[in-house]
Design a protein around this motif. Structure first.
Motif, PDB file in Angstrom:
ATOM      1  N   TYR A 184       1.096  -1.179   0.135  1.00 16.16           N
ATOM      2  CA  TYR A 184       0.176  -0.120   0.022  1.00 16.16           C
ATOM      3  C   TYR A 184       0.810   1.176   0.026  1.00 16.16           C
ATOM      4  O   TYR A 184       1.885   1.321   0.713  1.00 16.16           O
ATOM      5  CB  TYR A 184      -1.030   0.031   1.240  1.00 16.16           C
ATOM      6  CG  TYR A 184      -1.784   1.472   1.226  1.00 16.16           C
ATOM      7  CD1 TYR A 184      -2.859   1.325   0.570  1.00 16.16           C
ATOM      8  CD2 TYR A 184      -1.489   2.285   2.338  1.00 16.16           C
ATOM      9  CE1 TYR A 184      -3.687   2.293   0.772  1.00 16.16           C
ATOM     10  CE2 TYR A 184      -2.308   3.373   2.196  1.00 16.16           C
ATOM     11  CZ  TYR A 184      -3.488   3.607   1.555  1.00 16.16           C
ATOM     12  OH  TYR A 184      -4.076   4.731   1.485  1.00 16.16           O
ATOM     13  N   TRP A 185       0.596   2.318  -0.990  1.00 14.71           N
ATOM     14  CA  TRP A 185       1.244   3.326  -0.875  1.00 14.71           C
ATOM     15  C   TRP A 185       0.290   4.630  -0.970  1.00 14.71           C
ATOM     16  O   TRP A 185      -0.396   4.514  -2.029  1.00 14.71           O
ATOM     17  CB  TRP A 185       2.192   3.308  -1.961  1.00 14.71           C
ATOM     18  CG  TRP A 185       3.103   4.781  -2.063  1.00 14.71           C
ATOM     19  CD1 TRP A 185       3.728   5.493  -1.451  1.00 14.71           C
ATOM     20  CD2 TRP A 185       3.376   5.279  -3.349  1.00 14.71           C
ATOM     21  NE1 TRP A 185       4.320   6.551  -1.973  1.00 14.71           N
ATOM     22  CE2 TRP A 185       3.863   6.520  -3.035  1.00 14.71           C
ATOM     23  CE3 TRP A 185       2.978   5.340  -4.722  1.00 14.71           C
ATOM     24  CZ2 TRP A 185       4.499   7.493  -4.107  1.00 14.71           C
ATOM     25  CZ3 TRP A 185       3.499   6.105  -5.841  1.00 14.71           C
ATOM     26  CH2 TRP A 185       4.126   7.126  -5.339  1.00 14.71           C
ATOM     27  N   LYS A 186       0.208   5.680  -0.367  1.00 14.39           N
ATOM     28  CA  LYS A 186      -0.285   6.935  -0.542  1.00 14.39           C
ATOM     29  C   LYS A 186       0.279   8.072  -0.520  1.00 14.39           C
ATOM     30  O   LYS A 186       0.987   8.291   0.680  1.00 14.39           O
ATOM     31  CB  LYS A 186      -1.724   6.757   0.439  1.00 14.39           C
ATOM     32  CG  LYS A 186      -2.357   7.897   0.273  1.00 14.39           C
ATOM     33  CD  LYS A 186      -3.729   7.992   0.998  1.00 14.39           C
ATOM     34  CE  LYS A 186      -4.744   9.098   0.715  1.00 14.39           C
ATOM     35  NZ  LYS A 186      -5.757   9.240   1.576  1.00 14.39           N
ATOM     36  N   ALA A 187       0.572   8.801  -1.370  1.00 16.34           N
ATOM     37  CA  ALA A 187       1.269  10.175  -1.197  1.00 16.34           C
ATOM     38  C   ALA A 187       0.524  11.109  -1.864  1.00 16.34           C
ATOM     39  O   ALA A 187      -0.146  11.095  -2.780  1.00 16.34           O
ATOM     40  CB  ALA A 187       2.630   9.843  -2.131  1.00 16.34           C
ATOM     41  N   GLU A 188       0.751  12.709  -1.084  1.00 16.61           N
ATOM     42  CA  GLU A 188      -0.004  13.764  -1.498  1.00 16.61           C
ATOM     43  C   GLU A 188       0.901  14.955  -0.994  1.00 16.61           C
ATOM     44  O   GLU A 188       1.296  14.838  -0.155  1.00 16.61           O
ATOM     45  CB  GLU A 188      -1.562  13.543  -0.938  1.00 16.61           C
ATOM     46  CG  GLU A 188      -1.587  13.527   0.474  1.00 16.61           C
ATOM     47  CD  GLU A 188      -2.897  13.344   1.129  1.00 16.61           C
ATOM     48  OE1 GLU A 188      -3.854  13.356   0.001  1.00 16.61           O
ATOM     49  OE2 GLU A 188      -3.281  13.317   2.303  1.00 16.61           O
ATOM     50  N   VAL A 196      -1.646  10.121  -5.370  1.00 20.71           N
ATOM     51  CA  VAL A 196      -1.787   8.857  -5.803  1.00 20.71           C
ATOM     52  C   VAL A 196      -2.020   8.010  -4.341  1.00 20.71           C
ATOM     53  O   VAL A 196      -1.655   8.151  -3.592  1.00 20.71           O
ATOM     54  CB  VAL A 196      -0.595   8.195  -6.618  1.00 20.71           C
ATOM     55  CG1 VAL A 196       0.569   8.218  -5.771  1.00 20.71           C
ATOM     56  CG2 VAL A 196      -0.839   6.880  -7.123  1.00 20.71           C
ATOM     57  N   GLU A 197      -2.816   6.895  -4.680  1.00 18.48           N
ATOM     58  CA  GLU A 197      -3.110   5.914  -3.920  1.00 18.48           C
ATOM     59  C   GLU A 197      -3.020   4.651  -4.733  1.00 18.48           C
ATOM     60  O   GLU A 197      -3.607   4.450  -5.520  1.00 18.48           O
ATOM     61  CB  GLU A 197      -4.286   5.882  -3.061  1.00 18.48           C
ATOM     62  CG  GLU A 197      -4.552   4.872  -2.119  1.00 18.48           C
ATOM     63  CD  GLU A 197      -6.020   4.882  -1.441  1.00 18.48           C
ATOM     64  OE1 GLU A 197      -6.046   4.809   0.171  1.00 18.48           O
ATOM     65  OE2 GLU A 197      -6.865   5.351  -2.015  1.00 18.48           O
ATOM     66  N   LEU A 198      -1.960   3.587  -4.118  1.00 24.07           N
ATOM     67  CA  LEU A 198      -1.861   2.413  -4.851  1.00 24.07           C
ATOM     68  C   LEU A 198      -1.704   1.293  -3.878  1.00 24.07           C
ATOM     69  O   LEU A 198      -1.095   1.150  -3.035  1.00 24.07           O
ATOM     70  CB  LEU A 198      -0.407   2.585  -5.515  1.00 24.07           C
ATOM     71  CG  LEU A 198       0.288   1.237  -6.236  1.00 24.07           C
ATOM     72  CD1 LEU A 198      -0.646   0.950  -7.524  1.00 24.07           C
ATOM     73  CD2 LEU A 198       1.608   1.584  -6.814  1.00 24.07           C
ATOM     74  N   ILE A 199      -2.597   0.449  -4.373  1.00 28.03           N
ATOM     75  CA  ILE A 199      -2.915  -0.912  -3.817  1.00 28.03           C
ATOM     76  C   ILE A 199      -2.344  -2.060  -4.764  1.00 28.03           C
ATOM     77  O   ILE A 199      -3.033  -1.947  -5.819  1.00 28.03           O
ATOM     78  CB  ILE A 199      -4.321  -1.128  -3.299  1.00 28.03           C
ATOM     79  CG1 ILE A 199      -4.716  -0.010  -2.199  1.00 28.03           C
ATOM     80  CG2 ILE A 199      -4.375  -2.268  -2.563  1.00 28.03           C
ATOM     81  CD1 ILE A 199      -6.209  -0.163  -1.854  1.00 28.03           C
ATOM     82  N   THR A 200      -1.189  -2.727  -4.351  1.00 34.18           N
ATOM     83  CA  THR A 200      -0.688  -3.767  -5.159  1.00 34.18           C
ATOM     84  C   THR A 200      -0.754  -5.119  -4.531  1.00 34.18           C
ATOM     85  O   THR A 200       0.095  -5.522  -3.717  1.00 34.18           O
ATOM     86  CB  THR A 200       0.659  -3.387  -5.553  1.00 34.18           C
ATOM     87  OG1 THR A 200       0.574  -2.128  -5.999  1.00 34.18           O
ATOM     88  CG2 THR A 200       1.196  -4.392  -6.680  1.00 34.18           C
ATOM     89  N   PRO A 201      -1.753  -6.088  -4.697  1.00 35.77           N
ATOM     90  CA  PRO A 201      -1.760  -7.612  -4.369  1.00 35.77           C
ATOM     91  C   PRO A 201      -0.615  -8.171  -5.300  1.00 35.77           C
ATOM     92  O   PRO A 201      -0.901  -7.899  -6.673  1.00 35.77           O
ATOM     93  CB  PRO A 201      -3.307  -7.985  -4.564  1.00 35.77           C
ATOM     94  CG  PRO A 201      -3.943  -6.717  -4.826  1.00 35.77           C
ATOM     95  CD  PRO A 201      -3.139  -5.857  -5.278  1.00 35.77           C
ATOM     96  N   SER A 202      -0.141  -9.168  -4.953  1.00 36.82           N
ATOM     97  CA  SER A 202       1.059  -9.756  -5.768  1.00 36.82           C
ATOM     98  C   SER A 202       1.122 -11.283  -5.440  1.00 36.82           C
ATOM     99  O   SER A 202       0.872 -11.714  -4.125  1.00 36.82           O
ATOM    100  CB  SER A 202       2.299  -9.103  -5.728  1.00 36.82           C
ATOM    101  OG  SER A 202       2.963  -9.132  -4.441  1.00 36.82           O
ATOM    102  N   ALA A 203       1.487 -12.260  -6.149  1.00 38.79           N
ATOM    103  CA  ALA A 203       1.829 -13.504  -5.778  1.00 38.79           C
ATOM    104  C   ALA A 203       3.041 -13.911  -6.727  1.00 38.79           C
ATOM    105  O   ALA A 203       3.096 -13.730  -7.776  1.00 38.79           O
ATOM    106  CB  ALA A 203       0.733 -14.261  -5.934  1.00 38.79           C
ATOM    107  N   SER A 204       3.654 -14.807  -6.281  1.00 40.09           N
ATOM    108  CA  SER A 204       5.133 -15.316  -6.844  1.00 40.09           C
ATOM    109  C   SER A 204       5.633 -16.438  -6.627  1.00 40.09           C
ATOM    110  O   SER A 204       4.993 -16.991  -5.483  1.00 40.09           O
ATOM    111  CB  SER A 204       6.214 -14.184  -6.982  1.00 40.09           C
ATOM    112  OG  SER A 204       6.976 -14.282  -5.326  1.00 40.09           O
ATOM    113  N   VAL A 205       6.210 -17.247  -7.597  1.00 43.27           N
ATOM    114  CA  VAL A 205       6.789 -18.724  -7.203  1.00 43.27           C
ATOM    115  C   VAL A 205       8.244 -18.528  -7.750  1.00 43.27           C
ATOM    116  O   VAL A 205       8.642 -18.148  -8.898  1.00 43.27           O
ATOM    117  CB  VAL A 205       5.936 -19.681  -8.294  1.00 43.27           C
ATOM    118  CG1 VAL A 205       5.887 -19.478  -9.665  1.00 43.27           C
ATOM    119  CG2 VAL A 205       6.549 -21.015  -7.872  1.00 43.27           C
ATOM    120  N   THR A 206       9.311 -19.085  -7.059  1.00 44.99           N
ATOM    121  CA  THR A 206      10.441 -18.967  -7.089  1.00 44.99           C
ATOM    122  C   THR A 206      11.116 -20.297  -6.982  1.00 44.99           C
ATOM    123  O   THR A 206      10.844 -21.331  -6.089  1.00 44.99           O
ATOM    124  CB  THR A 206      11.124 -18.210  -6.246  1.00 44.99           C
ATOM    125  OG1 THR A 206      10.548 -16.891  -6.289  1.00 44.99           O
ATOM    126  CG2 THR A 206      12.650 -18.085  -6.601  1.00 44.99           C
TER     127      THR A 206
END
Length: 459
Positions: A184-188, A196-206
């Motif tokens: 989560y990132w919010k900057a003003e 901007v307000e940015l929400i980023t769900p993510s998933a990875s396999v390594t």
């Protein structure tokens, strides 16, 4: 239980000492029991008595030095090793001492060299096998760590710490790592053209294949703004790396995605190369390409930044003292560019089982032109100080800590900002862990909130 058995053994050996105060076997085993229980001062006391009871035996002197090292008394441990070698001039004792000194001074390559020399003289040295296995695993040489762990457990199959370390190392060597998280990132800031307000769900396999690691990641980025409709970007990333532990590594990643509001492809990339030039000197090159996301207009107009960065780090006084310097040059697609130069310092200080630290940094950023799209003064400098404290709540071999810090900065406009931060990391097993972090920047002209939660599973 094992704890009950240890307590019963302690009582048995103490009963023996009441009848025979100079019983070498009882004194030596009590010293070992107290060291296993974390009672290091008591352990050292028994080792001294065992040495006095049987001065022809080297075990009390060598094991006393090891326990002093475990307790964090590295100076005392070195002196104890010297005493042991002066009485029993075996080469493996000398090399064990040198390997410990190298470890404690943050010189892993030198430590590995002395590990090999000590094992050549004494192949069954469990202390050295344990240290070599752990250092190999911690630095990513999982195949070599497996060799050391296997040998160690052949000698002593009842070492729980070694068995646990081997299981964890084997998963890193052969297993598949799954990671899922949300950022989560919010900057003003009107002064910095940021909203901007940015929400980023993510998933990875390594997955690791010896010294090569490959992975795939999915990201869903949801952008919101105080004015204008929200935007979303779905993208996939592939990354690949090669590492020769303790010497060099290189890797890179490429991401591509499509924004729901348009059909064109959006791409980003990174590539890095690092080298451990010496035990105390590291160098890194990083090249990146990514879109600016500080406001809605820049996202829609695809303002793109390409950059190259050189980072140098020096640890002249051991692992708890680090000096760094970096230089970055970036080119922006609106015909602008900037350079950034910085120097920093970090010092870690043990506080019992915990640690305090302090970081300081000074940097200057210089733009060719001022832009209305983003904060871009012709010249901008900032000096910061970040004290912090890490509370270690480790349970046996499972890492668990909470870190609190507060970064205080002053810039070339004489404006102060404060950035309190919190990080929590916990290992639930050799195969699962969780990390959480939170930071907030507060100043007269800028507000920034950054948070992250992630979990990892290796199987």
């Amino acid at each position: 239980t094992a704890l009950g058995e240890i307590d019963e053994a302690r009582k048995t050996y103490k009963r023996i000492l009441r009848v025979d105060p100079l019983n070498y076997t009882a004194l030596l085993n009590l010293a070992r029991i107290e060291s296993w229980s974390g009672n290091y001062d008591e352990s050292v006391r028994y080792y001294i008595k065992a040495g006095e009871a049987s001065p022809e035996e080297y075990s009390p002197l060598v094991e006393k030095a090891r326990v002093m090292g475990w307790a964090g008394d590295t100076r005392g441990a070195v002196e104890a090793y010297r005493e042991a070698y002066s009485v029993f001039p075996y080469k493996w004792i000398k090399y064990e001492k040198k390997s410990k000194e190298a470890l404690w001074s943050g010189k892993p390559r030198r430590a590995m060299r002395y590990f090999r020399e000590s094992l050549a003289e004494n192949p069954d040295n469990q202390e050295i096998l344990r240290d070599a296995a752990k250092l190999s695993s911690d630095t990513g040489d999982y195949e070599k760590a497996e060799e050391y762990y296997k040998r160690l457990l052949e000698i002593n199959p009842y070492l729980d710490e070694a068995a646990s370390g081997r299981r964890r190392n084997y998963r890193l060597l052969r297993g598949v790592k799954l990671r899922s998280g949300i950022d989560y990132w919010k900057a003003e800031s009107e002064d910095r053209n940021t909203d901007v307000e940015l929400i980023t769900p993510s998933a990875s396999v390594t997955k690791s294949f010896g010294r090569v690691t490959a992975g795939l990641e999915y990201l869903h980025q949801l952008f919101s703004f105080s004015e204008g409709d929200s935007l979303s970007l779905n993208s996939g990333r592939i990354f690949l790396s090669y590492t020769r532990p303790l010497y060099f590594g290189l890797g890179g990643g490429y991401a591509a995605g499509i924004m729901d509001e348009e059909s064109s492809l959006r791409e980003s990339y990174y590539f890095y190369l690092w080298s451990k030039v010496t035990d105390n000197f590291d160098a890194r090159l990083l090249f990146t390409g990514a879109y600016l996301v500080n406001n809605r207009e820049n996202i829609l107009d695809k303002i793109f930044e390409r950059s190259g960065e050189l980072r140098l780090e020096l640890t002249p006084l051991g692992p708890g003292r680090r000096v760094g310097a970096d230089y970055k040059f970036a080119d922006i697609s609106d015909d602008n560019s900037y350079s950034l130069a910085g120097i920093d310092f970090r010092m870690d200080m043990p506080v019992g089982a915990n640690s305090a630290f302090i970081e300081s940094r000074a940097e200057g950023k210089f733009y060719d032109e001022e832009s209305e799209r983003y904060f871009s003064p012709e010249s901008y400098t900032i000096i910061s100080l970040r004290p912090g404290f890490r509370l270690n709540l480790n349970n046996k071999s499972k890492k668990f800590y909470t870190e609190l810090s507060c970064k205080i900065s002053i810039d070339s406009n004489d404006e102060l900002s404060c950035i309190p931060g919190l990080e929590v990391y916990r290992e639930f097993s050799n195969a699962s862990s969780m990390r959480m972090s939170f930071k907030i920047t507060e100043s007269r002209y800028y507000r920034d909130i950054l948070g992250s939660v992630s979990a990892e599973l290796i199987f």
